[in-house]
Design a protein around this motif. Structure first.
Motif, short mmCIF file in Angstrom:
data_model
loop_
_atom_site.label_atom_id
_atom_site.label_comp_id
_atom_site.label_asym_id
_atom_site.label_seq_id
_atom_site.Cartn_x
_atom_site.Cartn_y
_atom_site.Cartn_z
N VAL A 387 42.40 23.50 -36.12
CA VAL A 387 41.60 24.03 -34.87
C VAL A 387 40.31 23.00 -34.55
O VAL A 387 39.46 23.26 -35.49
N GLN A 388 40.36 22.28 -33.41
CA GLN A 388 39.21 21.56 -33.35
C GLN A 388 38.18 22.49 -32.41
O GLN A 388 38.72 22.96 -31.24
N VAL A 389 36.83 22.61 -32.71
CA VAL A 389 36.08 23.30 -31.71
C VAL A 389 34.76 22.08 -31.46
O VAL A 389 34.59 21.02 -31.83
N ALA A 390 34.11 22.71 -30.22
CA ALA A 390 33.16 21.79 -29.88
C ALA A 390 31.72 21.42 -30.61
O ALA A 390 31.32 20.43 -30.62
N SER A 391 31.29 22.67 -31.33
CA SER A 391 30.05 22.68 -31.82
C SER A 391 30.26 23.20 -33.25
O SER A 391 30.90 24.25 -33.49
N PRO A 392 28.99 22.82 -34.04
CA PRO A 392 29.02 23.39 -35.54
C PRO A 392 28.28 24.60 -35.30
O PRO A 392 27.64 25.12 -34.51
N GLY A 393 28.17 25.38 -36.46
CA GLY A 393 27.26 26.50 -36.63
C GLY A 393 27.91 27.90 -36.10
O GLY A 393 29.12 27.54 -35.97
N TYR A 394 27.15 28.70 -35.98
CA TYR A 394 27.83 30.09 -35.91
C TYR A 394 27.76 30.51 -34.27
O TYR A 394 28.92 30.66 -33.64
N SER A 395 26.64 30.62 -33.63
CA SER A 395 26.37 30.68 -32.29
C SER A 395 25.59 29.68 -31.82
O SER A 395 24.40 29.66 -31.92
N PRO A 396 26.23 28.54 -31.21
CA PRO A 396 25.44 27.35 -30.96
C PRO A 396 24.42 27.52 -29.67
O PRO A 396 23.60 27.01 -29.72
N TRP A 397 24.55 28.36 -28.87
CA TRP A 397 23.79 28.91 -27.81
C TRP A 397 23.73 30.40 -27.82
O TRP A 397 24.62 31.26 -28.14
N ILE A 398 22.59 30.78 -27.55
CA ILE A 398 22.30 32.35 -27.40
C ILE A 398 21.41 32.57 -26.20
O ILE A 398 20.98 31.62 -25.50
N ALA A 399 21.50 33.73 -25.78
CA ALA A 399 20.54 34.19 -24.54
C ALA A 399 20.02 35.40 -24.77
O ALA A 399 20.19 36.09 -25.92
N CYS A 400 19.10 35.81 -23.97
CA CYS A 400 18.37 37.24 -23.91
C CYS A 400 19.37 38.30 -23.74
O CYS A 400 20.26 38.21 -22.66
N ALA A 401 19.40 39.22 -24.41
CA ALA A 401 20.42 40.29 -24.22
C ALA A 401 20.07 41.09 -23.24
O ALA A 401 20.84 41.86 -22.83
N LEU A 508 43.26 22.47 -29.78
CA LEU A 508 42.13 21.69 -29.23
C LEU A 508 41.47 22.72 -28.29
O LEU A 508 41.84 22.98 -27.36
N LEU A 509 40.53 23.38 -28.83
CA LEU A 509 39.68 24.54 -28.06
C LEU A 509 38.42 23.78 -27.35
O LEU A 509 37.89 22.55 -27.58
N TRP A 529 38.12 11.98 -28.57
CA TRP A 529 38.08 13.04 -29.74
C TRP A 529 39.51 13.78 -29.54
O TRP A 529 39.92 13.86 -30.71
N TRP A 530 40.09 13.83 -28.57
CA TRP A 530 41.47 14.68 -28.55
C TRP A 530 42.26 13.72 -29.15
O TRP A 530 43.17 14.24 -29.93
N SER A 531 42.36 12.44 -28.72
CA SER A 531 43.40 11.52 -29.07
C SER A 531 43.44 11.46 -30.80
O SER A 531 44.48 11.29 -31.35
N ASN A 532 42.08 11.44 -31.36
CA ASN A 532 42.06 11.16 -32.64
C ASN A 532 42.58 12.31 -33.35
O ASN A 532 43.13 12.22 -34.70
N ALA A 533 42.34 13.59 -32.91
CA ALA A 533 42.90 14.73 -33.45
C ALA A 533 44.39 15.01 -33.42
O ALA A 533 44.83 15.35 -34.37
#
Length: 673
Positions: A387-401, A508-509, A529-533
Motif C-alpha cells: 500500500v503506497q501512500v503520499a506522506s510519512p507520519g501519522y497526520s501530515p496535515w492538521i487544521a483548527c477544530a 496506490l493511494l 513513483w507509481w511505475s516503480n511501485a
C-alpha cells in the motif's frame, strides 16, 4: 628538472579565485611533484598557506609570465587524487552552471584520510617494485607472449535485443526502458530486473577492459544493484562510492578508482565524478529522481554531469528507468539519444479505480475504493500486499477544530503535522513544536486531522485486517525486504521494500493528493513513483491506482510512459518551459539582481521573468534561454558574481573587509516553476 612551474587550483569557494595560479617548484620538491597531487602554497603572504591541487606542470621557458613567482611550500602527498579527466570535467561542468571548479572538485575528491592514503601508497609502491623485478627477469619469449586476457567474460543482456550490448560497446547513447519485474538471484535474494540489466552491461564492459560507473538515487536501489553485481563479478572488481560510507572507507574506495585496473563503480550522485580507469560506460538509473539534484553549489544535476562526461570521453551512456524523464525524451527527439525497449516484456496489470467509494466504513477511513478493497482482501490470503501512500507520519496535515483553517507554525508559517498518535503537533518545515499554538483566525487551541500519513494508514488497515502482519516503511522505518508470507506493507513513495516473489497486490493511494502538488514536474513525478511501485508486483498481480484520472493514469495503465513524456515535452515547448529551454534563477539583493539582468540584456536569446520579492528582503528573477545561448548566459552571470564578491569596503578602522556575495545563481533549478 629545474625551472619547473606548477599550475595550482586553489581550494576555495570564492569565485574570484576560480582560475589557476602559477608557482615555481623548488628543487627539493621536483621529485615528489605531479599532476593531481595536493600541495600547500603561500597566498597573499609568505606565511599564509592554503591548500590546492596541481592541475598542470610546465617548463619555465614555456611560461607566459616572465617575472618572479612564489614557490610551492610543500607537497602534501604524492597521491594523484585529482585525475586530469576529472579536472577537465569539473571545469566544463562549472562553466556550464556558472559556478566554480573547486566546488565540483570538492564533490569529486573526498577529504583526505592520512592512514588510508599511506597504506595505499605503500601498496602501490610494492606493486610497482614487483612489476619492475618481473620485467627485469623476463626472457625474450616471455616478452613476446600475448598479454593476459580478462578473466571476466561478456554476457548477453537478458530480455533485450542483441544489438544493445553492441551499441554500448561502441559508445552509443541509449535511453533504456526497464523490464518491470523482480528476479531471484542464485543466493535467494530478490532484485528488480533493472539491476540484472545494469550488472550485465557492466560485466560486458569489464570483459573488454573498461570501467563502468553505475549511479543510483538512493541506498535502496544501491542495495539491489550491489546484490546483482555480487552474483556476477568478484568482489574486488566492484567499488562502492557513496555518502553513507564512513570517511575512511569512502576514501579507500576512491583511491581504488585511481588504480589502472578497470572497475565497476556503484554509488549515488557524486559517484559520477569517480576517476575510474578507461571509463567505457556511464549508467544513470531513474534519472528523473529529485535525489540526483545536487544540494551544494553549483547545484549540478547528475544527469547533466553524465552528459558532459560522456561527450568528453566518448564512452557509452545509458539513462534507464521504468518511466522516461522529459529530459531524456528531449534528447531522443533531437537525435542525441536512441530509445531501446525490451523484447516482449510483460507489463504490470494496472487497474485505475478513480474515485470509487467503498461501503465498508473501515475502507472509507483508509481511503481505499471498493475494487481495491476486494483485491487486497483476496491477495492478502496468499502473500504480501503493498500500500503506497503520499506522506510519512501519522497526520501530515492538521487544521483548527473550530474554523477548519489549516494549522500553521507560528515561527516560519509552515504546515503543522503529527508524527505519531498522541504526539504534540510540530512544523513539517522547521521542526518547531507547537506547544502553545493558537489559531490565527479564531484563536482556537484544538486540532483536527485533515490527512492521513503512513502511520495512521497502518493503524487503520491493521484494524481492518485483524491478525495480519503490518509492516511500515518510510523515512523513519528502514525496511529493505519482506518475505513471501501474507503481510500488509505500508510505504511512502520511494520507500517500498522488495517482496520475495513480488507483491500479490499493489494499492496506490492518495493519487489525487499527489497530483495536486504545485510543481511543473508533478505529473512526471507521480508517473515515476507509481511505475516503480507497479514494477514490484508479482506477474499478473493487480496494481490498483486510487483517486487519480487523466493522462497520468492512462499512461500508467497502458504502460506507455514514453507517450506521456512526449506529450509533456510538447506542452513545455509551447510554453517555453524546461527542458524545452534552459532556465536559471537569480536571487539576491535588488541591486545585485538588477546588475545581473543588465549584464545579460544584450543576449537576444535570454528572456527575463520578474524579479519578484522572496524571503528576507531579497528578490528573484528567472532567466529563460535557448541551449545554444547557455555558454554566454553562464559566462555573463558568473562575471557579475565575481565582481560582486570582489568588492571591498572600509571598516571602522580603515581596514578592508570583504563584502559577502549578495547574488545566488542556480542553473536548471528544479523548483523555480
Amino acid at each position: 628538472m629545474p625551472g619547473l612551474i606548477a599550475r595550482v587550483l586553489i581550494d576555495s569557494p570564492l569565485p574570484q579565485l576560480d582560475h589557476p595560479f602559477d608557482y615555481s617548484v623548488p628543487d627539493d620538491l621536483v621529485d615528489g611533484i605531479g599532476v593531481g597531487v595536493r600541495v600547500k602554497v603561500p597566498f597573499r603572504s609568505a606565511t599564509r598557506l592554503t591548500s590546492g591541487y596541481v592541475i598542470g606542470l610546465v617548463d619555465a621557458d614555456d611560461a607566459e609570465f616572465g617575472g618572479r613567482l612564489s614557490a610551492l611550500d610543500s607537497v602534501v602527498s604524492s597521491a594523484p587524487v585529482l585525475d586530469p579527466a576529472v579536472w577537465t570535467l569539473a571545469r566544463r561542468v562549472a562553466d556550464r552552471s556558472g559556478g566554480t571548479a573547486s566546488d565540483i572538485v570538492r564533490l569529486a575528491v573526498p577529504p583526505r584520510q592520512v592512514r588510508v592514503e599511506k597504506r595505499w601508497l605503500a601498496r602501490r609502491a610494492d606493486i610497482a617494485a614487483l612489476e619492475a623485478t618481473e620485467a627485469t627477469e623476463a626472457t625474450e619469449a616471455d616478452a613476446a607472449a600475448p598479454a593476459a586476457e580478462s578473466t571476466v567474460e561478456a554476457v548477453a543482456v537478458t530480455g533485450y535485443p542483441v544489438a544493445l550490448a553492441n551499441a554500448v560497446s561502441v559508445g552509443e547513447r541509449i535511453a533504456l526502458r526497464a523490464i518491470p519485474r523482480l528476479v531471484e538471484l542464485p543466493g535467494g535474494a530478490w532484485v528488480g530486473h533493472w539491476a540484472i540489466t545494469l550488472a550485465e552491461l557492466a560485466v560486458t564492459m569489464l570483459a573488454s577492459g573498461r570501467s563502468s560507473i553505475l549511479a543510483v538515487p538512493d541506498y535502496r536501489d544501491q542495495a539491489q544493484l550491489e546484490a546483482a553485481l555480487a552474483a556476477a563479478l568478484p568482489a574486488e572488481a566492484v567499488v562502492r562510492l557513496d555518502a553513507r560510507q564512513p570517511d575512511a572507507e569512502r576514501y579507500a574506495a576512491f583511491l581504488r578508482c585511481l588504480e589502472p585496473e578497470p572497475v565497476v563503480v556503484v554509488g549515488n550522485r557524486a559517484s559520477i565524478y569517480a576517476p575510474a580507469a578507461a571509463l567505457g560506460l556511464i549508467v544513470v538509473w531513474d534519472d528523473g529522481d529529485p535525489l540526483y539534484a545536487e544540494q551544494l553549489a553549483p547545484y549540478v544535476h547528475t544527469r547533466d554531469a553524465a552528459l558532459v562526461r560522456q561527450e568528453q570521453l566518448g564512452c557509452a551512456l545509458v539513462l534507464a528507468g521504468n518511466a522516461r524523464s522529459v529530459e531524456a525524451q528531449r534528447l531522443i527527439e533531437i537525435g542525441w539519444m536512441r530509445a531501446v525497449d525490451p523484447d516482449r516484456a510483460p507489463r504490470p496489470r494496472v487497474i485505475p479505480t478513480g474515485r470509487q467509494s467503498s461501503e465498508d466504513p473501515v475502507a472509507q477511513a483508509a481511503r481505499i475504493p471498493s475494487t481495491a478493497w476486494r483485491e487486497a482482501r483476496t491477495a492478502l490470503e496468499t502473500g504480501p500486499v503493498l500500500v503506497q501512500v503520499a506522506s510519512p507520519g501519522y497526520s501530515p496535515w492538521i487544521a483548527c477544530a473550530t474554523c477548519r483553517e489549516p494549522a500553521r507554525c507560528t515561527r516560519c508559517g509552515g504546515p503543522l503535522g503529527v508524527s505519531k498518535p498522541g504526539a504534540i503537533p510540530a512544523c513539517r518545515l522547521c521542526g518547531s513544536v507547537a506547544a502553545d499554538w493558537s489559531c490565527s483566525n479564531c484563536q482556537g487551541r484544538t486540532f483536527r486531522s485533515i490527512g492521513a500519513g503512513s502511520g495512521r494508514t497502518a493503524d487503520e488497515l491493521g484494524r481492518a485486517f485483524p491478525g495480519a502482519l503490518v509492516v511500515l516503511s518510510d523515512g523513519d522505518h528502514e525496511v529493505l525486504t519482506v518475505g513471501e508470507k501474507p503481510a500488509l506493507v505500508i510505504a511512502t513513495r520511494g520507500a517500498e521494500p522488495i517482496a520475495a516473489g513480488g507483491y500479490h497486490a499493489v494499492l496506490l493511494l492518495d493519487g489525487e493528493r499527489m497530483l495536486a502538488r504545485e510543481s511543473l514536474r508533478v505529473g512526471e513525478d507521480c508517473l515515476r513513483w507509481w511505475s516503480n511501485a507497479a514494477a514490484l508486483a508479482a506477474p499478473g498481480a493487480p496494481v490498483l491506482l486510487a483517486g487519480a484520472t487523466g493522462p497520468v493514469s492512462d499512461a500508467l495503465s497502458s504502460w506507455r510512459q514514453d507517450s506521456f513524456a512526449a506529450s509533456e515535452l510538447a506542452d513545455r515547448r509551447a510554453l517555453r518551459f524546461p527542458p524545452a529551454v534552459r532556465a536559471a534563477s537569480v536571487t539576491g539583493s535588488a541591486a545585485g539582481v538588477a546588475e545581473a539582468l543588465a549584464a545579460i540584456e544584450p543576449i537576444e536569446a535570454a528572456e527575463v521573468l520578474g524579479p519578484v520579492p522572496v524571503a528576507d528582503g531579497q528578490v528573484r528573477a528567472i532567466v529563460r534561454f535557448d541551449y545554444a545561448a547557455g555558454t554566454a548566459v553562464a559566462g555573463e552571470l558568473r562575471a557579475v558574481v565575481v565582481r560582486i564578491a570582489s568588492r571591498t569596503r572600509s571598516g571602522p578602522r580603515g581596514d578592508k573587509r570583504r563584502v559577502a556575495p549578495t547574488l545566488r545563481i542556480r542553473f536548471d533549478d528544479p523548483e523555480i516553476l
